[in-house]
Design a protein around this motif. Structure first.
Motif, PDB file in Angstrom:
ATOM      1  N   VAL A 156       0.831  -1.205   0.000  1.00 16.57           N
ATOM      2  CA  VAL A 156       0.000   0.000   0.000  1.00 16.57           C
ATOM      3  C   VAL A 156       0.860   1.248   0.000  1.00 16.57           C
ATOM      4  N   THR A 157       1.881   1.249   0.848  1.00 12.80           N
ATOM      5  CA  THR A 157       2.768   2.413   0.929  1.00 12.80           C
ATOM      6  C   THR A 157       3.587   2.574  -0.343  1.00 12.80           C
ATOM      7  N   ARG A 158       4.165   1.479  -0.808  1.00 14.78           N
ATOM      8  CA  ARG A 158       5.046   1.543  -1.969  1.00 14.78           C
ATOM      9  C   ARG A 158       4.302   1.931  -3.240  1.00 14.78           C
ATOM     10  N   SER A 159       3.091   1.431  -3.393  1.00 14.49           N
ATOM     11  CA  SER A 159       2.343   1.655  -4.631  1.00 14.49           C
ATOM     12  C   SER A 159       1.431   2.870  -4.572  1.00 14.49           C
ATOM     13  N   GLY A 160       1.319   3.481  -3.407  1.00 13.68           N
ATOM     14  CA  GLY A 160       0.446   4.644  -3.285  1.00 13.68           C
ATOM     15  C   GLY A 160      -1.024   4.301  -3.376  1.00 13.68           C
ATOM     16  N   ILE A 161      -1.388   3.100  -2.956  1.00 13.80           N
ATOM     17  CA  ILE A 161      -2.795   2.698  -2.976  1.00 13.80           C
ATOM     18  C   ILE A 161      -3.589   3.578  -2.025  1.00 13.80           C
ATOM     19  N   ASN A 162      -4.689   4.153  -2.517  1.00 14.35           N
ATOM     20  CA  ASN A 162      -5.459   5.075  -1.680  1.00 14.35           C
ATOM     21  C   ASN A 162      -6.913   4.660  -1.497  1.00 14.35           C
ATOM     22  N   ALA A 163      -7.266   3.442  -1.882  1.00 14.43           N
ATOM     23  CA  ALA A 163      -8.599   2.902  -1.609  1.00 14.43           C
ATOM     24  C   ALA A 163      -8.593   1.405  -1.852  1.00 14.43           C
ATOM     25  N   ILE A 164      -9.513   0.717  -1.178  1.00 12.38           N
ATOM     26  CA  ILE A 164      -9.660  -0.724  -1.319  1.00 12.38           C
ATOM     27  C   ILE A 164     -11.049  -1.017  -1.861  1.00 12.38           C
ATOM     28  N   VAL A 165     -11.104  -1.936  -2.830  1.00 13.22           N
ATOM     29  CA  VAL A 165     -12.378  -2.316  -3.452  1.00 13.22           C
ATOM     30  C   VAL A 165     -12.602  -3.804  -3.257  1.00 13.22           C
ATOM     31  N   GLY A 166     -13.749  -4.160  -2.673  1.00 17.13           N
ATOM     32  CA  GLY A 166     -14.105  -5.556  -2.514  1.00 17.13           C
ATOM     33  C   GLY A 166     -15.019  -6.013  -3.625  1.00 17.13           C
ATOM     34  N   ALA A 167     -14.876  -7.274  -4.033  1.00 16.99           N
ATOM     35  CA  ALA A 167     -15.748  -7.853  -5.050  1.00 16.99           C
ATOM     36  C   ALA A 167     -17.048  -8.304  -4.396  1.00 16.99           C
ATOM     37  N   GLU A 168     -18.176  -7.977  -5.018  1.00 17.03           N
ATOM     38  CA  GLU A 168     -19.470  -8.456  -4.528  1.00 17.03           C
ATOM     39  C   GLU A 168     -19.593  -9.962  -4.782  1.00 17.03           C
ATOM     40  N   SER A 169     -20.056 -10.727  -3.805  1.00 19.18           N
ATOM     41  CA  SER A 169     -20.172 -10.340  -2.409  1.00 19.18           C
ATOM     42  C   SER A 169     -19.018 -10.939  -1.602  1.00 19.18           C
ATOM     43  N   SER A 170     -18.280 -11.803  -2.278  1.00 17.19           N
ATOM     44  CA  SER A 170     -17.269 -12.614  -1.598  1.00 17.19           C
ATOM     45  C   SER A 170     -16.094 -11.822  -1.054  1.00 17.19           C
ATOM     46  N   GLY A 171     -15.796 -10.648  -1.626  1.00 19.74           N
ATOM     47  CA  GLY A 171     -14.632  -9.897  -1.178  1.00 19.74           C
ATOM     48  C   GLY A 171     -14.943  -8.721  -0.284  1.00 19.74           C
ATOM     49  N   ILE A 172     -16.232  -8.461  -0.044  1.00 16.17           N
ATOM     50  CA  ILE A 172     -16.594  -7.230   0.671  1.00 16.17           C
ATOM     51  C   ILE A 172     -16.149  -7.253   2.128  1.00 16.17           C
ATOM     52  N   ALA A 173     -16.392  -8.350   2.825  1.00 11.13           N
ATOM     53  CA  ALA A 173     -16.058  -8.390   4.255  1.00 11.13           C
ATOM     54  C   ALA A 173     -14.563  -8.205   4.478  1.00 11.13           C
ATOM     55  N   MET A 174     -13.755  -8.959   3.754  1.00 10.27           N
ATOM     56  CA  MET A 174     -12.313  -8.843   3.929  1.00 10.27           C
ATOM     57  C   MET A 174     -11.833  -7.447   3.539  1.00 10.27           C
ATOM     58  N   ALA A 175     -12.374  -6.903   2.470  1.00 13.04           N
ATOM     59  CA  ALA A 175     -12.000  -5.556   2.052  1.00 13.04           C
ATOM     60  C   ALA A 175     -12.342  -4.546   3.136  1.00 13.04           C
ATOM     61  N   ALA A 176     -13.498  -4.699   3.766  1.00 15.32           N
ATOM     62  CA  ALA A 176     -13.912  -3.769   4.816  1.00 15.32           C
ATOM     63  C   ALA A 176     -12.982  -3.845   6.022  1.00 15.32           C
ATOM     64  N   TRP A 177     -12.637  -5.062   6.436  1.00  8.24           N
ATOM     65  CA  TRP A 177     -11.750  -5.207   7.596  1.00  8.24           C
ATOM     66  C   TRP A 177     -10.367  -4.626   7.315  1.00  8.24           C
ATOM     67  N   LEU A 178      -9.846  -4.896   6.118  1.00  9.67           N
ATOM     68  CA  LEU A 178      -8.512  -4.388   5.794  1.00  9.67           C
ATOM     69  C   LEU A 178      -8.527  -2.875   5.594  1.00  9.67           C
ATOM     70  N   ALA A 179      -9.578  -2.341   4.989  1.00  7.26           N
ATOM     71  CA  ALA A 179      -9.677  -0.893   4.811  1.00  7.26           C
ATOM     72  C   ALA A 179      -9.713  -0.203   6.163  1.00  7.26           C
ATOM     73  N   ASP A 180     -10.443  -0.782   7.107  1.00  4.25           N
ATOM     74  CA  ASP A 180     -10.504  -0.205   8.448  1.00  4.25           C
ATOM     75  C   ASP A 180      -9.150  -0.269   9.134  1.00  4.25           C
ATOM     76  N   ARG A 181      -8.483  -1.422   9.034  1.00  7.35           N
ATOM     77  CA  ARG A 181      -7.189  -1.597   9.682  1.00  7.35           C
ATOM     78  C   ARG A 181      -6.136  -0.635   9.107  1.00  7.35           C
ATOM     79  N   LEU A 182      -6.209  -0.382   7.794  1.00  9.54           N
ATOM     80  CA  LEU A 182      -5.199   0.432   7.129  1.00  9.54           C
ATOM     81  C   LEU A 182      -5.640   1.880   6.913  1.00  9.54           C
ATOM     82  N   ASP A 183      -6.800   2.233   7.476  1.00 12.96           N
ATOM     83  CA  ASP A 183      -7.312   3.614   7.366  1.00 12.96           C
ATOM     84  C   ASP A 183      -7.447   4.057   5.917  1.00 12.96           C
ATOM     85  N   LEU A 184      -8.075   3.223   5.115  1.00 15.15           N
ATOM     86  CA  LEU A 184      -8.275   3.528   3.706  1.00 15.15           C
ATOM     87  C   LEU A 184      -9.768   3.539   3.368  1.00 15.15           C
TER      88      LEU A 184
END
Length: 243
Positions: free
Chosen positions: A88-116
């Motif tokens: 995230v730091t190296r690539s300048g990632i500034n948002a996380i996108v989860g795939a409906e519906s299988s990726g949403i929960a993990m994306a939400a937890w990681l976005a919260d943890r990484l403040d994105l």
């Protein structure tokens, strides 16, 4: 008979009984063990599983069962956040996108943890314009990390990333919980689309965890070994697609 694979599994099990511990296990092994522990790995009894991609498989892995186990869910996110923080730091990632519906929960937890910021990508458009499949607001100069649960041959991940790129966002990285990493041409396909695939665990680690659980018969192990050795042939012989 794919004896080399069976031998490797037996060796892994012998080692785990004498030298391995939760402290020394690799992140991939820990995630695989969590999936087995929560009962996320379903093994065919008579009929194979046929994925939406058309591949036939002797197993179906339901990673969403981790959502309901707080301790294992926390382990998943601890490992995931540690592995992608530097990306995230190296690539300048500034948002996380989860795939409906299988990726949403993990994306939400990681976005919260990484403040994105968090968005999710619908399977079908709901509205008009290039962002019709997106829910949430893209940041300025969006550089996204796309998250889903499982990938076989990476085709669906490429389709999702292509949709995200259609909004003008930059997307070079995709994270999944489980990458089978045994299907041919996957790496060439990813390279063709300039996409880096990251995973928390893979099929071989999952097989090791299944073998260590001591719950599989020799017939099941031989079937899994045949699938691992040639998933395309296994799929075709069991009513699924080939390459």
């Amino acid at each position: 008979m794919p004896s080399e694979f069976l031998h490797a599994l037996n060796a892994s099990n012998d080692a785990s009984s004498t030298t391995s511990s939760p402290v020394s296990a690799s992140p991939s092994a820990l995630i695989a063990q969590a999936l087995v522990k929560v009962g996320a790995v379903r093994i065919m009894s008579e009929q194979p599983f046929v994925y939406t991609s058309g591949w036939a498989s002797p197993v179906y892995v339901d990673t969403r069962l981790l959502m309901s186990d707080v301790a294992l869910r926390r382990k998943l996110i601890d490992i995931g956040a540690t592995q992608i923080a530097e990306l995230v730091t190296r690539s300048g990632i500034n948002a996380i996108v989860g795939a409906e519906s299988s990726g949403i929960a993990m994306a939400a937890w990681l976005a919260d943890r990484l403040d994105l910021p968090l968005l999710y990508l619908r399977k079908r458009a709901m509205g008009w314009g290039t962002a019709a499949r997106l829910e949430g607001r893209l940041p300025a100069d969006a550089r996204l990390l796309f998250i889903d649960d499982v990938t076989t041959d990476a085709r669906s991940k490429i389709v999702g990333v292509s949709a995200l790129r259609g909004t003008g966002a930059q997307v070079e990285d995709c994270l999944v919980i489980l990458d089978y990493a045994i299907y041919p041409k996957t790496q060439a396909r990813l390279a063709e689309h300039s996409l880096n695939l990251h995973s928390l665990t893979n099929w071989r680690s999952l097989c090791d965890a299944l073998r260590a659980s001591g719950t599989l018969s020799s017939d099941v192990m031989q079937n899994l070994a045949a699938f691992t050795e040639d998933p395309v042939r296994w799929s075709v012989e069991n009513g699924g697609v080939g390459v």
